[in-house]
Scaffold this active site. Structure first.
Site, PDB file in Angstrom:
ATOM      1  N   GLU A  74       9.039   6.383  -8.694  1.00  0.00           N
ATOM      2  CA  GLU A  74       9.188   4.959  -8.991  1.00  0.00           C
ATOM      3  C   GLU A  74       9.590   4.791 -10.444  1.00  0.00           C
ATOM      4  O   GLU A  74       9.043   5.440 -11.336  1.00  0.00           O
ATOM      5  CB  GLU A  74       7.865   4.223  -8.717  1.00  0.00           C
ATOM      6  CG  GLU A  74       7.993   2.718  -8.807  1.00  0.00           C
ATOM      7  CD  GLU A  74       6.782   1.981  -8.244  1.00  0.00           C
ATOM      8  OE1 GLU A  74       5.717   2.620  -8.091  1.00  0.00           O
ATOM      9  OE2 GLU A  74       6.894   0.780  -7.961  1.00  0.00           O
ATOM     10  N   GLU A 133      -1.667   3.789  -0.008  1.00  0.00           N
ATOM     11  CA  GLU A 133      -0.251   3.885  -0.392  1.00  0.00           C
ATOM     12  C   GLU A 133      -0.124   4.949  -1.461  1.00  0.00           C
ATOM     13  O   GLU A 133      -0.956   5.026  -2.369  1.00  0.00           O
ATOM     14  CB  GLU A 133       0.206   2.524  -0.948  1.00  0.00           C
ATOM     15  CG  GLU A 133       1.549   2.565  -1.670  1.00  0.00           C
ATOM     16  CD  GLU A 133       1.905   1.225  -2.342  1.00  0.00           C
ATOM     17  OE1 GLU A 133       1.402   0.164  -1.910  1.00  0.00           O
ATOM     18  OE2 GLU A 133       2.673   1.258  -3.318  1.00  0.00           O
TER      19      GLU A 133
END
Ligand SMILES: *[C@@H]1O[C@H](CO)[C@@H](O)[C@H](O)[C@H]1NC(C)=O
Ligand SMILES: *[C@@H]1O[C@H](CO)[C@@H](O)[C@H](O)[C@H]1NC(C)=O
Ligand SMILES: *[C@@H]1O[C@H](CO)[C@@H](O)[C@H](O)[C@H]1NC(C)=O
Ligand SMILES: *[C@@H]1O[C@H](CO)[C@@H](O)[C@H](O)[C@H]1NC(C)=O
Length: 347
Positions: free
Chosen positions: A147, A142
């Protein structure tokens, strides 16, 4: 299972035929898939469930038209809006409508992932991400490209993998401009913390991002390294300003986050990646008291969720998401067990 060149099956996504017409002497990036405007959503799957992976106080709507009009739609300017609902007053403990969408296509090593946005979600309780992940997690890896949580002042990048992928270097400003904050990418270490960098620039998140006219987030996923760049709008290089340019990362200067294959064998740890955009509220990261309180003060994250006016800034406004192909992939086609996505959340 073998993944052929992705996205070519997607009727919605614009697969660019020109890419295959010319074989340049030197391989370079060309546009493979463009998600943009009215057809943006056709290449994505809506979650259609509560946040059963990161325990956010959200219900991620399904793809029905009514839900789309509320929290996921293309605005009159042609930009895509993904948002948490900011009109419904909720009872304590109720879930707020929000969005989590994932591309149907998965993109192999050798891809350049790009998001051009004018606004990113922020505010107390808000936890947005633009990230990619393999169909099989964590074995296929991932990468979190954008974010943020609560009132954090800058963007954070992360990789999450199985054991053995780390970041060897700790020196800022030699190979990257961001600050390495954790160097072990193994999901089983430190409660799936991931190996993380923080960007030094306030324009990479929150209100300063929008005030600067937004910008472009990029991840180059090659066999040599995973490298991430962020360009505020005024500094977007010419080769990224138009969607069908030929981006040349070697001309962009230092990435802000850099994961060289010398300490993380990208070929080994990264299978083809689907792209996900989501906006969680509270949950496993934003909702932790130790994470919530430092920027949002007293009160609990859960109490924020009831009042819709807390979420007027909890939206993405996206000009395009693009995937360019033609980068370095020394592994060749991948084979891997067909995976189920489980236990999977950006963090
Ligand atoms: C979470 O929700 C998704 C989407 O509905 C579903 O496919 C998946 O099985 C659920 N996972 C768990 C662990 O409940
Ligand atoms: C960035 O944001 C933080 C937190 O809001 C603030 O303390 C700092 O002064 C800002 N830095 C710049 C250069 O504006
Ligand atoms: C990198 O940081 C060091 C220590 O802060 C500084 O001395 C050096 O000039 C910086 N190098 C560059 C290229 O910015
Ligand atoms: C929700 O947020 C949007 C964007 O900030 C704003 O234009 C709109 O007025 C808000 N809706 C309500 C009901 O306050």
């Amino acid at each position: 299972m073998y993944w052929p060149a992705p996205s070519l099956f997607s009727s919605s996504a614009l697969a660019v035929a020109a890419a295959s017409l010319i074989a340049p002497a030197e391989a370079g990036y060309t546009l493979q898939t463009l998600y943009q405007g009215e057809s943006f959503f056709e290449g994505w799957t809506f979650w259609g469930n509560r946040d059963n992976l990161t325990n956010g106080a959200v219900y991620y709507v399904g793809a029905n038209e009514a839900a789309r009009q509320t929290v996921a739609y293309t605005n009159p300017a042609g930009n895509v809006i993904l948002k948490a609902d900011n009109s419904s007053k909720l009872a304590t403990g109720a879930l707020r409508n929000s969005v989590r969408i994932t591309t149907q296509a998965a993109y192999d090593i050798g891809s350049l992932f790009v998001m051009d946005a004018y606004h990113v979600p922020y505010g107390c309780a808000v936890w947005p991400a633009f990230w990619t992940h393999a169909r099989s997690w964590p074995s296929g890896g991932e990468q979190d490209i954008f974010e943020g949580v609560n009132l954090a002042s800058t963007n954070q990048a992360a990789l999450h993998t199985v054991v053995g992928c780390t970041v060897a270097g700790t020196t800022t400003n030699v190979t990257q401009s961001g600050t390495l904050t954790f160097n072990d990418c193994d999901y089983s270490v430190a409660a799936n913390h991931g190996c993380t960098y923080t960007d030094a620039r306030n324009q990479s998140y929150g209100q300063p991002f929008g005030d600067a006219g937004g910008g472009i987030f990029v991840a180059e996923t090659s066999s040599n390294a995973i490298s991430m760049w962020f360009f505020p709008r005024a500094n977007i290089p010419a080769d990224l300003r138009t969607v069908n340019g030929t981006p040349d990362p070697s001309s962009w200067g230092l990435p802000w986050a850099y994961y060289p294959s010398s300490s993380c064998n990208i070929n080994q740890y990264f299978a083809p990646q689907q792209i996900t955009l989501n906006i969680a509220l509270c949950g496993d990261w934003a909702g932790q008291p130790g994470v919530f309180s430092p920027s949002c003060g007293t009160g609990t994250c859960a109490n924020y969720v009831v009042d819709p006016s807390n979420f007027d800034n909890a939206y993405f406004e996206i000009a395009s998401v693009r995937v360019y192909g033609g980068g370095v992939n020394t592994r060749g086609s991948t084979s891997s067990a067909a995976g189920v996505i489980g236990g999977l959340g950006a963090k």
